[in-house]
Design a protein around this motif. Structure first.
Motif, mmCIF file in Angstrom:
data_model
loop_
_atom_site.group_PDB
_atom_site.id
_atom_site.type_symbol
_atom_site.label_atom_id
_atom_site.label_comp_id
_atom_site.label_asym_id
_atom_site.label_seq_id
_atom_site.Cartn_x
_atom_site.Cartn_y
_atom_site.Cartn_z
ATOM 1 N N SER A 88 7.096 13.012 -1.256
ATOM 2 C CA SER A 88 8.048 13.546 -1.738
ATOM 3 C C SER A 88 10.068 12.733 -2.064
ATOM 4 C CB SER A 88 8.371 14.437 -0.214
ATOM 5 O OG SER A 88 8.520 13.359 1.394
ATOM 6 N N LEU A 89 9.488 11.671 -1.269
ATOM 7 C CA LEU A 89 10.787 10.919 -1.701
ATOM 8 C C LEU A 89 11.545 10.477 -3.288
ATOM 9 C CD1 LEU A 89 10.437 7.670 0.343
ATOM 10 C CD2 LEU A 89 11.689 10.162 1.317
ATOM 11 N N PRO A 90 12.886 11.001 -3.296
ATOM 12 C CA PRO A 90 12.748 10.731 -5.256
ATOM 13 C C PRO A 90 12.823 9.708 -5.252
ATOM 14 C CG PRO A 90 14.697 10.932 -3.862
ATOM 15 C CD PRO A 90 13.587 10.748 -2.957
ATOM 16 N N ARG A 91 12.552 9.523 -7.322
ATOM 17 C CA ARG A 91 11.570 8.049 -7.310
ATOM 18 C C ARG A 91 11.854 7.400 -7.867
ATOM 19 N NH1 ARG A 91 7.502 9.566 -11.786
ATOM 20 N NH2 ARG A 91 7.494 7.810 -11.633
ATOM 21 N N ASP A 92 13.644 6.873 -7.651
ATOM 22 C CA ASP A 92 14.427 5.091 -7.208
ATOM 23 C C ASP A 92 13.782 4.914 -6.068
ATOM 24 O OD1 ASP A 92 15.637 7.557 -6.007
ATOM 25 O OD2 ASP A 92 17.584 6.982 -6.840
ATOM 26 N N LYS A 93 13.665 5.915 -5.172
ATOM 27 C CA LYS A 93 13.258 5.218 -3.479
ATOM 28 C C LYS A 93 12.322 4.454 -3.490
ATOM 29 C CE LYS A 93 14.069 4.343 0.833
ATOM 30 N NZ LYS A 93 14.849 3.761 1.262
ATOM 31 N N GLN A 94 11.335 5.553 -4.361
ATOM 32 C CA GLN A 94 9.890 5.846 -4.290
ATOM 33 C C GLN A 94 9.794 3.330 -5.325
ATOM 34 O OE1 GLN A 94 7.174 8.012 -5.768
ATOM 35 N NE2 GLN A 94 7.835 9.929 -5.238
ATOM 36 N N ALA A 95 10.613 3.351 -5.498
ATOM 37 C CA ALA A 95 9.970 2.573 -6.848
ATOM 38 C C ALA A 95 10.833 1.172 -5.699
ATOM 39 C CB ALA A 95 11.152 2.808 -8.264
ATOM 40 N N LYS A 96 11.371 1.316 -4.854
ATOM 41 C CA LYS A 96 12.053 0.377 -4.266
ATOM 42 C C LYS A 96 11.174 0.031 -3.510
ATOM 43 C CE LYS A 96 16.999 1.483 -5.485
ATOM 44 N NZ LYS A 96 18.206 1.515 -4.655
ATOM 45 N N LEU A 97 10.413 1.047 -2.516
ATOM 46 C CA LEU A 97 10.137 0.655 -1.643
ATOM 47 C C LEU A 97 8.249 0.281 -2.330
ATOM 48 C CD1 LEU A 97 10.287 4.505 0.409
ATOM 49 C CD2 LEU A 97 10.661 2.088 1.115
ATOM 50 N N LYS A 98 8.150 0.540 -3.199
ATOM 51 C CA LYS A 98 6.550 -0.116 -4.001
ATOM 52 C C LYS A 98 6.645 -1.741 -4.186
ATOM 53 C CE LYS A 98 2.912 1.910 -6.655
ATOM 54 N NZ LYS A 98 2.582 2.609 -7.891
ATOM 55 N N ALA A 99 8.492 -2.328 -4.485
ATOM 56 C CA ALA A 99 9.162 -3.070 -4.649
ATOM 57 C C ALA A 99 8.691 -4.259 -3.635
ATOM 58 C CB ALA A 99 9.998 -3.360 -5.551
ATOM 59 N N SER B 290 1.056 -1.013 -0.515
ATOM 60 C CA SER B 290 0.055 -0.157 0.304
ATOM 61 C C SER B 290 0.482 1.534 -0.084
ATOM 62 C CB SER B 290 -0.909 0.044 0.771
ATOM 63 O OG SER B 290 -1.677 -1.311 1.650
ATOM 64 N N TRP B 291 0.571 1.958 -0.574
ATOM 65 C CA TRP B 291 1.318 3.016 -1.361
ATOM 66 C C TRP B 291 1.387 4.519 0.244
ATOM 67 C CZ3 TRP B 291 4.731 5.213 -3.654
ATOM 68 C CH2 TRP B 291 5.916 6.093 -4.372
ATOM 69 N N LYS B 292 2.295 5.048 0.927
ATOM 70 C CA LYS B 292 1.991 5.405 1.782
ATOM 71 C C LYS B 292 2.591 7.179 1.685
ATOM 72 C CE LYS B 292 3.777 2.111 5.679
ATOM 73 N NZ LYS B 292 4.400 2.359 6.477
ATOM 74 N N PRO B 293 1.408 8.360 2.434
ATOM 75 C CA PRO B 293 1.673 10.026 1.273
ATOM 76 C C PRO B 293 3.461 10.761 1.749
ATOM 77 C CG PRO B 293 -0.318 9.147 3.022
ATOM 78 C CD PRO B 293 0.597 8.289 3.203
ATOM 79 N N GLU B 294 3.678 9.644 2.447
ATOM 80 C CA GLU B 294 4.712 10.488 2.883
ATOM 81 C C GLU B 294 5.924 10.285 2.448
ATOM 82 O OE1 GLU B 294 4.221 6.479 6.196
ATOM 83 O OE2 GLU B 294 3.300 8.402 5.526
ATOM 84 N N TRP B 295 5.274 9.123 0.943
ATOM 85 C CA TRP B 295 6.375 8.345 0.126
ATOM 86 C C TRP B 295 6.286 9.603 -1.028
ATOM 87 C CZ3 TRP B 295 5.190 2.504 -0.596
ATOM 88 C CH2 TRP B 295 5.931 2.047 0.987
#
Length: 556
Positions: free
Chosen positions: A352-363, A345-350
């Protein structure tokens, strides 16, 4: 509590059959299914499934009998998901990549009484029956599914065995007055799914009406589907019953867009032609989309929701999908959990993070969905939860109402899987401080090199980031000094070049040196039809390469 009773007024066994019956009323004139020039409404789909159930029952198929099907994502495959359980029988969907020998083995193991087969796979079915005939006279009756527009065997240009029935004839002869055989107990089996073939010994996983009902609603929720979605079928319906979405789309009165063959062009054409809102697929499907020719990869007219699973998606693949306008939801599960069991599940605090960091969290694999009671990372010996530190490795385990009934005719395997009161997945992972889980490897895939654990999933994710790489899979190769070291099997993009040294250095620039591959083999990757890489084949290939080093070679 005094005064409460359970009766037919307040208790009806749960079954996804009810989804179709409701949509036939609420969405009766809405499009239920499209396939080329074929278009059905929900009223017509309900009628066809009712007639199909009637004809199946008239073939002496009794409640509890198994009915098998060997077909791609075509209208008949969708209808069988309702018609078979409406007859009281149990649906067994077979992998279309199986050869005749495997089909024969599964038909014999399941004791299927009927085999529905698409005309493209008739030779496989005929071969399977010929194999079975050598050891038994109890062969399943064959029902041939012709392509729409093929009104006869002559126009279809196929030659089935004598006594073969035709699918549309069963529909035509069926009765609308047929009384649906609903389950007496919601825990009665609705389907039988054989594990997808990443191991060499598939097991028959038993699904219940209750579990299918609950997981259907859960997959609708985790896909954030409102009423009347338009779903493009890229997930094989034979795999975990299409992640339970044949039933889930019916619950929402949506439109099923069927594709016989999944291609990037077919995906983009369908999105524009049918106004697709949702689709899904393994990371290989996502990879196909992002690497499709530029003339195929048109700008999307709207955001398209995509659920991915079957294998952990590399962060680079997620990032590039979202650049194209797809909104990717990452789910994780097994055949034993009816497909999806978790959602990242996506978190709103993500945001503001860089896109590559977002992708790693989403994986990451995330948390259990609403239909599952719990997922945890546990020590498989003590059964204690590992610390939520993102470092301590344990085994991922599930518990809840969307876990299988068990393995057909294999009580020992069922008991082993449920040992300790949880479903043991064999997947190794960690739990992060936010309680999101992240898989690191299958227990048999993790590489232990010089005492260090190396996650093949993490290493594959890095290799995918190389601009020349289309696909990658990592397994262990024997090593005289380190015990084993990473061996990467890589498929390059068409027209691209890279050397073994370049791939190794690319990884060393992004990971500790001991995690980088010591060997790179450029080749096609063997896969199941659901997109999972068959690592047991690659492990044999790596083993055949022999031990890598006979001397103490530094990796620092």
């Amino acid at each position: 509590m005094e005064g409460s009773i359970r009766c037919s007024a307040n208790y009806v066994p749960l079954t996804p059959i009810s989804f179709l019956e409701r949509s036939a009323v609420v969405y009766r004139h809405n499009t239920s299914l499209v396939f080329g020039d074929v278009t059905y409404t929900w009223s017509l789909t309900h009628q066809r499934c009712l007639k199909l159930a009637s004809s199946i029952a008239n073939l002496a198929i009794s409640p509890g009998h198994v009915v098998a099907v060997l077909a791609p994502n075509i209208p008949a495959m969708y209808e069988l998901h309702f018609g078979v359980p409406m007859s009281g029988a149990i649906l067994c969907t077979l992998n279309t990549r199986h050869d005749s020998a495997m089909v024969a083995l599964l038909l014999k193991h399941s004791e299927a009484k009927l085999l529905f087969v698409d005309y493209q796979f008739l030779d496989i079915a005929k071969g399977a029956l010929e194999i079975m005939a050598k050891s038994t006279t109890k062969l399943p009756l064959l029902v041939l599914i012709l392509e729409s527009g093929q009104g006869s065997l002559e126009t279809a240009n196929v030659l089935p065995p004598p006594g073969t029935l035709i699918y549309e004839d069963l529909i035509a002869k069926g009765s609308l007055e047929f009384e649906v055989k609903r389950p007496k107990d919601e825990c009665d089996p609705i389907s039988l799914n054989y594990t997808s073939g990443t191991t060499s010994s598939p097991k028959g996983v038993i699904y219940s009406h209750r579990g299918a009902y609950l997981n259907s609603l859960a997959t609708v929720l985790l896909n954030e589907m409102g009423s009347m979605p338009v779903y493009l079928w890229c997930v094989p319906m034979f795999h975990c019953n299409g992640w339970c979405l044949p039933w889930g789309i019916a619950a929402q009165g949506g439109t099923n867009v069927c594709l016989r063959n999944v291609t990037a062009k077919g995906i983009f054409d369908s999105i524009f032609r049918y106004k697709v809102t949702h689709t899904g697929g393994a990371p290989t499907v996502l990879n196909m989309i992002i690497n499709s020719p530029i003339e195929v990869r048109r700008p999307l007219p709207r955001k398209i929701s995509v659920m991915t699973g079957a294998a952990p998606p590399p962060p680079d693949v997620l990032f590039r999908m979202e650049e194209l306008g797809f909104v990717v939801t990452h789910a994780y599960g097994l055949t034993e959990t009816y497909g999806p069991g978790t959602i990242c599940s996506w978190k709103p605090e993500w945001d503001s993070l860089p896109r590559d960091k977002q992708a790693k969290l989403k994986a990451r694999q995330g948390v259990h969905h609403l239909g599952m009671e719990e997922i945890d990372i546990k020590d498989p010996v003590t059964m204690k939860s590992v610390p939520a530190d993102g470092k301590t490795i344990g085994e991922a385990m599930f518990r809840g109402n969307t876990v299988m009934n068990g393995y057909l005719k294999n009580l020992k395997a069922t008991q082993d899987a449920f040992k300790g009161g949880w479903l043991r997945t064999g997947d190794l992972g960690v739990k992060h401080p936010d309680d999101y889980i992240e898989l690191k490897d299958r227990s048999k895939d993790i590489i232990i090199s010089g005492g260090e654990n190396i996650s093949t999933i993490e290493l594959e994710g890095v290799i995918y980031g190389h601009p020349a790489v289309l696909e990658a899979a990592v397994v262990a190769r024997p090593d005289d000094y380190w015990g084993e070291t990473p061996c990467a099997f890589v498929k390059l993009k068409e027209g691209e070049c890279a050397t073994e040294e370049e791939i190794i250095q690319f990884c060393r620039n992004r990971l500790p040196h001991y995690m980088a591959p010591r060997t790179v083999v450029f080749s096609e990757l063997p896969k199941t039809s659901t997109g999972k890489t068959q690592k047991y084949i690659l492990r044999e290939k790596a083993k055949a390469l022999g031990s890598l080093s006979k001397n103490k070679i530094s990796r620092l």
